[in-house]
Design a protein around this motif. Sequence first.
Motif, PDB file in Angstrom:
ATOM      1  N   PHE A 120      91.286 -11.964  63.784  1.00 37.88           N
ATOM      2  CA  PHE A 120      92.011 -12.960  62.985  1.00 37.88           C
ATOM      3  C   PHE A 120      93.160 -13.504  63.823  1.00 37.88           C
ATOM      4  O   PHE A 120      93.843 -12.735  64.522  1.00 37.88           O
ATOM      5  CB  PHE A 120      92.656 -12.301  61.756  1.00 37.88           C
ATOM      6  CG  PHE A 120      91.711 -11.965  60.641  1.00 37.88           C
ATOM      7  CD1 PHE A 120      91.026 -12.963  59.960  1.00 37.88           C
ATOM      8  CD2 PHE A 120      91.553 -10.646  60.238  1.00 37.88           C
ATOM      9  CE1 PHE A 120      90.182 -12.638  58.898  1.00 37.88           C
ATOM     10  CE2 PHE A 120      90.716 -10.317  59.181  1.00 37.88           C
ATOM     11  CZ  PHE A 120      90.032 -11.321  58.506  1.00 37.88           C
ATOM     12  N   PHE A 121      93.401 -14.823  63.722  1.00 38.49           N
ATOM     13  CA  PHE A 121      94.575 -15.444  64.333  1.00 38.49           C
ATOM     14  C   PHE A 121      95.285 -16.239  63.247  1.00 38.49           C
ATOM     15  O   PHE A 121      94.636 -16.879  62.412  1.00 38.49           O
ATOM     16  CB  PHE A 121      94.165 -16.397  65.472  1.00 38.49           C
ATOM     17  CG  PHE A 121      93.541 -15.689  66.642  1.00 38.49           C
ATOM     18  CD1 PHE A 121      94.321 -15.183  67.667  1.00 38.49           C
ATOM     19  CD2 PHE A 121      92.156 -15.517  66.705  1.00 38.49           C
ATOM     20  CE1 PHE A 121      93.741 -14.511  68.741  1.00 38.49           C
ATOM     21  CE2 PHE A 121      91.567 -14.843  67.775  1.00 38.49           C
ATOM     22  CZ  PHE A 121      92.362 -14.345  68.797  1.00 38.49           C
ATOM     23  N   LEU A 122      96.619 -16.186  63.290  1.00 41.90           N
ATOM     24  CA  LEU A 122      97.394 -16.991  62.349  1.00 41.90           C
ATOM     25  C   LEU A 122      97.325 -18.447  62.787  1.00 41.90           C
ATOM     26  O   LEU A 122      97.502 -18.749  63.966  1.00 41.90           O
ATOM     27  CB  LEU A 122      98.860 -16.514  62.337  1.00 41.90           C
ATOM     28  CG  LEU A 122      99.796 -17.303  61.422  1.00 41.90           C
ATOM     29  CD1 LEU A 122      99.401 -17.121  59.949  1.00 41.90           C
ATOM     30  CD2 LEU A 122     101.236 -16.821  61.635  1.00 41.90           C
ATOM     31  N   VAL A 132      96.542 -11.625  64.369  1.00 37.83           N
ATOM     32  CA  VAL A 132      97.064 -10.801  63.268  1.00 37.83           C
ATOM     33  C   VAL A 132      95.953  -9.881  62.781  1.00 37.83           C
ATOM     34  O   VAL A 132      94.777 -10.089  63.107  1.00 37.83           O
ATOM     35  CB  VAL A 132      97.591 -11.675  62.099  1.00 37.83           C
ATOM     36  CG1 VAL A 132      98.838 -12.458  62.498  1.00 37.83           C
ATOM     37  CG2 VAL A 132      96.505 -12.622  61.565  1.00 37.83           C
ATOM     38  N   ASN A 133      96.351  -8.850  62.027  1.00 33.40           N
ATOM     39  CA  ASN A 133      95.321  -7.955  61.501  1.00 33.40           C
ATOM     40  C   ASN A 133      95.346  -7.932  59.967  1.00 33.40           C
ATOM     41  O   ASN A 133      96.157  -8.628  59.337  1.00 33.40           O
ATOM     42  CB  ASN A 133      95.453  -6.555  62.112  1.00 33.40           C
ATOM     43  CG  ASN A 133      96.763  -5.887  61.742  1.00 33.40           C
ATOM     44  OD1 ASN A 133      97.358  -6.193  60.713  1.00 33.40           O
ATOM     45  ND2 ASN A 133      97.214  -4.978  62.573  1.00 33.40           N
ATOM     46  N   PHE A 140     101.842 -10.292  54.071  1.00 30.63           N
ATOM     47  CA  PHE A 140     102.440 -11.631  53.967  1.00 30.63           C
ATOM     48  C   PHE A 140     101.739 -12.497  52.924  1.00 30.63           C
ATOM     49  O   PHE A 140     102.012 -13.677  52.802  1.00 30.63           O
ATOM     50  CB  PHE A 140     102.467 -12.310  55.343  1.00 30.63           C
ATOM     51  CG  PHE A 140     103.414 -11.654  56.313  1.00 30.63           C
ATOM     52  CD1 PHE A 140     104.789 -11.751  56.125  1.00 30.63           C
ATOM     53  CD2 PHE A 140     102.938 -10.918  57.375  1.00 30.63           C
ATOM     54  CE1 PHE A 140     105.669 -11.131  57.003  1.00 30.63           C
ATOM     55  CE2 PHE A 140     103.811 -10.292  58.266  1.00 30.63           C
ATOM     56  CZ  PHE A 140     105.179 -10.396  58.078  1.00 30.63           C
ATOM     57  N   LYS A 141     100.776 -11.888  52.221  1.00 32.22           N
ATOM     58  CA  LYS A 141     100.071 -12.550  51.107  1.00 32.22           C
ATOM     59  C   LYS A 141      99.338 -13.833  51.526  1.00 32.22           C
ATOM     60  O   LYS A 141      99.297 -14.818  50.816  1.00 32.22           O
ATOM     61  CB  LYS A 141     101.036 -12.828  49.945  1.00 32.22           C
ATOM     62  CG  LYS A 141     101.782 -11.570  49.518  1.00 32.22           C
ATOM     63  CD  LYS A 141     102.130 -11.566  48.067  1.00 32.22           C
ATOM     64  CE  LYS A 141     102.579 -10.229  47.518  1.00 32.22           C
ATOM     65  NZ  LYS A 141     102.994  -9.157  48.411  1.00 32.22           N
TER      66      LYS A 141
END
Length: 236
Positions: A120-122, A132-133, A140-141
């Motif tokens: 996953f990438f923001l 990100v994981n 962070f919802k």
Amino acid sequence: MEKLKELYRGKAKSVYETNDPDHYIMLFRDDTSAFDGKKIEQLERKGRTNCHFNYFIMKKLEEAGIPVHVEELISDTECVVKKLEMVPVECVVRNVSAGSICRRLGVQEGLDLNPPTFEFFLKNDELHDPMVNDSHIISFKWGTQEQIDKMRSLSYKINEILKDLFDKAGLILVDYKLEFGLYHGELILGDEFSPDGCRLWDKETRKKLDKDRFRQGLGGVIEAYEEVARRIGCPL
Ligand code: TMP
Ligand code: ASP
């Protein structure tokens, strides 16, 4: 359906509001961007090529049981899509090492990854799309555990469908990025699938036939996209 104002202008596509509250019109422009928008050029026929390419792939995925946002092609550069509330992360599946995984982990390009990796990438250009994981996404919802599980399982299912489709056309699906969103609470595939957001190599020569040609200044970008489209039987 009536096309109303431009609601969102991304680096290569624009999204328009329509008179239908459940649908948008997605327009593919000729703009081509890399390095988080630092390199931008207009490439003739790119909007048209990616619009047809994306429609063709999304319909193949839909036929195979994947829920997708693309509904109807309404011009060479526009399609009607379901109005989604996007999950702000990018899902990347890799079958072969290339790009950022080589830089981040110090591995050479071209290694077979078995099983394929999932990351996953923001979605944030200013921060250069940091990885990100699951725990970041939940804390962070940005998404729930259930949505995370579904994004991962759909991304892997899409890998099986598309690896096979490209393999039959003499191409290796090296990696790709997907984005998902919610439609009346249901998680479905959004954004696009085109050579802008994946890596495709010729099986025999390993020639790059995707946006790395633009990133690396190799030339023949659209010609490569058109060759991929021709090989998979996508009309342009
Ligand atoms: P990467 O090697 O730069 O992490 O990218 C992996 C794949 O995902 C590659 O095919 C390009 C695609 N991708 C995008 O299209 N946009 C993005 O913002 C990111 C992070 C990846
Ligand atoms: N899509 C991103 C950008 O345009 C990253 C990339 O494709 O290189 O900057």
